[in-house]
Design a protein around this motif. Structure first.
Motif, PDB file in Angstrom:
ATOM      1  N   GLU A  14       0.803  -1.222   0.000  1.00 61.32           N
ATOM      2  CA  GLU A  14       0.000   0.000   0.000  1.00 61.32           C
ATOM      3  C   GLU A  14       0.836   1.273   0.000  1.00 61.32           C
ATOM      4  OE1 GLU A  14      -3.738   0.006   2.011  1.00 61.32           O
ATOM      5  OE2 GLU A  14      -3.491  -2.070   2.633  1.00 61.32           O
ATOM      6  N   THR A  15       1.670   1.416  -1.006  1.00 59.98           N
ATOM      7  CA  THR A  15       2.360   2.680  -1.231  1.00 59.98           C
ATOM      8  C   THR A  15       1.389   3.632  -1.923  1.00 59.98           C
ATOM      9  OG1 THR A  15       4.534   1.642  -1.440  1.00 59.98           O
ATOM     10  CG2 THR A  15       4.267   3.807  -2.454  1.00 59.98           C
ATOM     11  N   ARG A  16       0.990   4.671  -1.235  1.00 64.24           N
ATOM     12  CA  ARG A  16       0.046   5.644  -1.805  1.00 64.24           C
ATOM     13  C   ARG A  16       0.806   6.604  -2.693  1.00 64.24           C
ATOM     14  NH1 ARG A  16      -3.512   6.512  -3.049  1.00 64.24           N
ATOM     15  NH2 ARG A  16      -4.957   7.852  -1.932  1.00 64.24           N
ATOM     16  N   LEU A  17       0.319   6.755  -3.916  1.00 63.77           N
ATOM     17  CA  LEU A  17       1.025   7.534  -4.925  1.00 63.77           C
ATOM     18  C   LEU A  17       0.006   8.334  -5.723  1.00 63.77           C
ATOM     19  CD1 LEU A  17       3.698   5.993  -7.354  1.00 63.77           C
ATOM     20  CD2 LEU A  17       2.106   7.754  -8.072  1.00 63.77           C
ATOM     21  N   VAL A  18       0.192   9.628  -5.756  1.00 56.82           N
ATOM     22  CA  VAL A  18      -0.636  10.501  -6.583  1.00 56.82           C
ATOM     23  C   VAL A  18       0.272  11.185  -7.591  1.00 56.82           C
ATOM     24  CG1 VAL A  18      -2.172  12.505  -6.642  1.00 56.82           C
ATOM     25  CG2 VAL A  18      -2.333  10.873  -4.752  1.00 56.82           C
ATOM     26  N   ASP A  31      -4.392   8.514  -9.079  1.00 54.04           N
ATOM     27  CA  ASP A  31      -4.345   8.268  -7.632  1.00 54.04           C
ATOM     28  C   ASP A  31      -4.366   6.758  -7.428  1.00 54.04           C
ATOM     29  OD1 ASP A  31      -4.678   8.136  -4.908  1.00 54.04           O
ATOM     30  OD2 ASP A  31      -6.489   9.361  -4.842  1.00 54.04           O
ATOM     31  N   VAL A  32      -3.231   6.193  -6.984  1.00 55.49           N
ATOM     32  CA  VAL A  32      -3.121   4.739  -6.919  1.00 55.49           C
ATOM     33  C   VAL A  32      -2.534   4.278  -5.588  1.00 55.49           C
ATOM     34  CG1 VAL A  32      -2.895   4.489  -9.421  1.00 55.49           C
ATOM     35  CG2 VAL A  32      -0.838   4.745  -8.027  1.00 55.49           C
ATOM     36  N   ASN A  33      -2.723   3.006  -5.332  1.00 57.07           N
ATOM     37  CA  ASN A  33      -2.188   2.322  -4.165  1.00 57.07           C
ATOM     38  C   ASN A  33      -1.406   1.121  -4.690  1.00 57.07           C
ATOM     39  OD1 ASN A  33      -1.919   2.040  -1.379  1.00 57.07           O
ATOM     40  ND2 ASN A  33      -3.678   0.693  -1.199  1.00 57.07           N
ATOM     41  N   VAL A  34      -0.092   1.098  -4.493  1.00 61.20           N
ATOM     42  CA  VAL A  34       0.779   0.101  -5.105  1.00 61.20           C
ATOM     43  C   VAL A  34       1.336  -0.844  -4.049  1.00 61.20           C
ATOM     44  CG1 VAL A  34       2.839  -0.271  -6.527  1.00 61.20           C
ATOM     45  CG2 VAL A  34       1.442   1.787  -6.858  1.00 61.20           C
ATOM     46  N   SER A  35       1.191  -2.154  -4.283  1.00 61.47           N
ATOM     47  CA  SER A  35       1.779  -3.163  -3.396  1.00 61.47           C
ATOM     48  C   SER A  35       2.666  -4.077  -4.233  1.00 61.47           C
ATOM     49  CB  SER A  35       0.688  -3.993  -2.703  1.00 61.47           C
ATOM     50  OG  SER A  35      -0.096  -3.179  -1.839  1.00 61.47           O
ATOM     51  N   HIS A  71       8.295   7.745 -15.976  1.00 60.63           N
ATOM     52  CA  HIS A  71       7.490   7.147 -17.037  1.00 60.63           C
ATOM     53  C   HIS A  71       6.013   7.513 -16.959  1.00 60.63           C
ATOM     54  CE1 HIS A  71      11.055   4.701 -17.666  1.00 60.63           C
ATOM     55  NE2 HIS A  71      10.981   4.268 -16.418  1.00 60.63           N
ATOM     56  N   GLY A  72       5.593   8.171 -15.888  1.00 65.65           N
ATOM     57  CA  GLY A  72       4.174   8.355 -15.661  1.00 65.65           C
ATOM     58  C   GLY A  72       3.547   7.060 -15.163  1.00 65.65           C
ATOM     59  N   VAL A  73       2.265   7.123 -14.853  1.00 66.71           N
ATOM     60  CA  VAL A  73       1.552   5.929 -14.409  1.00 66.71           C
ATOM     61  C   VAL A  73       0.797   5.304 -15.578  1.00 66.71           C
ATOM     62  CG1 VAL A  73      -0.250   5.035 -12.891  1.00 66.71           C
ATOM     63  CG2 VAL A  73       1.384   6.727 -12.029  1.00 66.71           C
ATOM     64  N   GLY A  74       0.048   6.113 -16.303  1.00 69.12           N
ATOM     65  CA  GLY A  74      -0.724   5.576 -17.428  1.00 69.12           C
ATOM     66  C   GLY A  74      -1.747   4.565 -16.955  1.00 69.12           C
ATOM     67  N   GLN A  75      -2.005   3.542 -17.750  1.00 68.55           N
ATOM     68  CA  GLN A  75      -2.900   2.466 -17.331  1.00 68.55           C
ATOM     69  C   GLN A  75      -2.228   1.676 -16.216  1.00 68.55           C
ATOM     70  OE1 GLN A  75      -6.089   2.188 -18.581  1.00 68.55           O
ATOM     71  NE2 GLN A  75      -5.464   4.129 -19.506  1.00 68.55           N
ATOM     72  N   ILE A  76      -2.980   1.359 -15.178  1.00 65.86           N
ATOM     73  CA  ILE A  76      -2.361   0.721 -14.016  1.00 65.86           C
ATOM     74  C   ILE A  76      -1.749  -0.625 -14.354  1.00 65.86           C
ATOM     75  CG2 ILE A  76      -3.698   1.967 -12.298  1.00 65.86           C
ATOM     76  CD1 ILE A  76      -5.541  -0.472 -12.059  1.00 65.86           C
ATOM     77  N   GLU A  77      -2.321  -1.341 -15.337  1.00 66.20           N
ATOM     78  CA  GLU A  77      -1.741  -2.621 -15.745  1.00 66.20           C
ATOM     79  C   GLU A  77      -0.344  -2.419 -16.326  1.00 66.20           C
ATOM     80  OE1 GLU A  77      -6.253  -3.078 -16.100  1.00 66.20           O
ATOM     81  OE2 GLU A  77      -4.763  -1.538 -16.582  1.00 66.20           O
ATOM     82  N   ILE A 101      -2.184  -3.173  -7.859  1.00 68.19           N
ATOM     83  CA  ILE A 101      -2.483  -1.741  -7.842  1.00 68.19           C
ATOM     84  C   ILE A 101      -3.990  -1.529  -7.750  1.00 68.19           C
ATOM     85  CG2 ILE A 101      -2.295   0.451  -9.082  1.00 68.19           C
ATOM     86  CD1 ILE A 101       0.228  -0.517 -10.370  1.00 68.19           C
ATOM     87  N   GLU A 102      -4.378  -0.580  -6.915  1.00 65.68           N
ATOM     88  CA  GLU A 102      -5.748  -0.077  -6.867  1.00 65.68           C
ATOM     89  C   GLU A 102      -5.733   1.363  -7.381  1.00 65.68           C
ATOM     90  OE1 GLU A 102      -7.368  -2.417  -2.882  1.00 65.68           O
ATOM     91  OE2 GLU A 102      -6.626  -0.353  -2.712  1.00 65.68           O
TER      92      GLU A 102
END
Length: 287
Positions: A14-18, A31-35, A71-77, A101-102
């Motif tokens: 749960e790394t919160r990243l905006v 706005d994502v949550n990365v594990s 690189h940006g986030v773009g599509q979470i996949e 990712i959420e």
């Protein structure tokens, strides 16, 4: 008796990243949550406390931030795959990476103003390993749906403990969690696929006269697979958010399915998967 180390992995949860993309006066927000979870040559750290094979979880957190900037986030996949491949490629002791990712939606209220979306959360899980095997499972959770009619439940088993009365017309409500597996991850247009799958779920829910929540679940999965060729399997979790008609006879009133008590718990919980006959082996996709 002998014991040995079993399956294991570790990571940063749960790394919160905006990420704000500044396109002149018009901004865009992700706005994502990365594990992240890594596994590989990790026996020594468990058995002797030797940390020489361990990439610190704090480093994994920083990597997510750096990759968002570069690189940006773009599509979470796509972001999840980029991170997973990096860990396996850059670290010899890492044989397998799992990135979950959420994404939380925001609606535009101006060039640089946004309103948080109170609806469903978009999700994904990407796997990549040293052998080059890659899987992507996209999904959503908390898609809250309700049909105020067009649902029934009767003809079920009745035993000495059954008190539930048959229902010929009832409210059907649920909060959908759906995850779908891409046949060929690299070939998928994730944004387009997400919109199509979500629309299929909505159309099947609203268009099915439901004799059980299980029947509705299958109809939703079937609609996705017959509409979206890039999806080979979908798994759904659907709680039955019970609505009970309130007895108003003590007040001299009838209640023809107009006033309900929305029960919090306990609740029925339905889970099921739908897949193509020719779906490739799932491997570690659902882990």
């Amino acid at each position: 008796m002998t014991v040995r180390l079993g399956a294991n992995r570790y990571g940063k949860a749960e790394t919160r990243l905006v990420h704000v993309v500044r396109n002149g006066p018009v901004h865009h927000v992700k706005d994502v949550n990365v594990s992240t979870f890594l596994s590989g040559d990790m026996e020594a750290v468990h058995l002797t406390g030797d940390n020489s094979a361990v990439l610190p979880t704090d480093t994994q957190k920083n990597t997510a931030y750096v990759f968002a900037r570069r690189h940006g986030v773009g599509q979470i996949e796509e972001f999840a795959l980029r991170l997973a491949r990096h860990y396996v490629t850059a670290q010899p002791t890492v044989h397998h990476a799992r990135v979950e990712i959420e994404e939380y939606g925001w609606h535009r209220a101006g060039p640089h103003s946004f309103v948080r979306d109170g609806g469903e959360v978009r999700t994904c899980v990407a796997h990549h390993d040293r052998d080059g095997r890659t899987t992507v499972v996209s999904g959503l959770r908390d898609l809250v749906l309700m049909n105020s009619t067009g649902s029934e439940f009767r003809g079920y088993i009745v035993d000495e403990y059954t008190t539930l009365a048959p229902a010929a017309d009832r409210v059907l409500a649920t909060a959908v969690t759906a995850r779908w597996r891409h046949t060929a991850p690299e070939a998928s247009s994730y944004a387009k696929s997400y919109a199509e799958v979500r629309q299929c779920l909505l159309e099947a829910f609203t268009g099915t006269h439901s004799r059980s929540l299980q029947q509705t679940l299958y109809a939703m999965g079937e609609r996705v697979l017959t509409t979206c060729p890039e999806v080979c399997e979908i798994r759904l979790t659907m709680p039955n958010k019970h609505h009970f008609a309130v007895d108003l006879t003590p007040f001299g009133l009838d209640n023809d399915n107009e006033v309900f008590h929305a029960a919090d718990r306990p609740y029925g919980l339905m889970e099921g998967g739908v897949l193509r006959d020719d779906a490739p082996d799932a491997g570690f996709a659902w882990e």
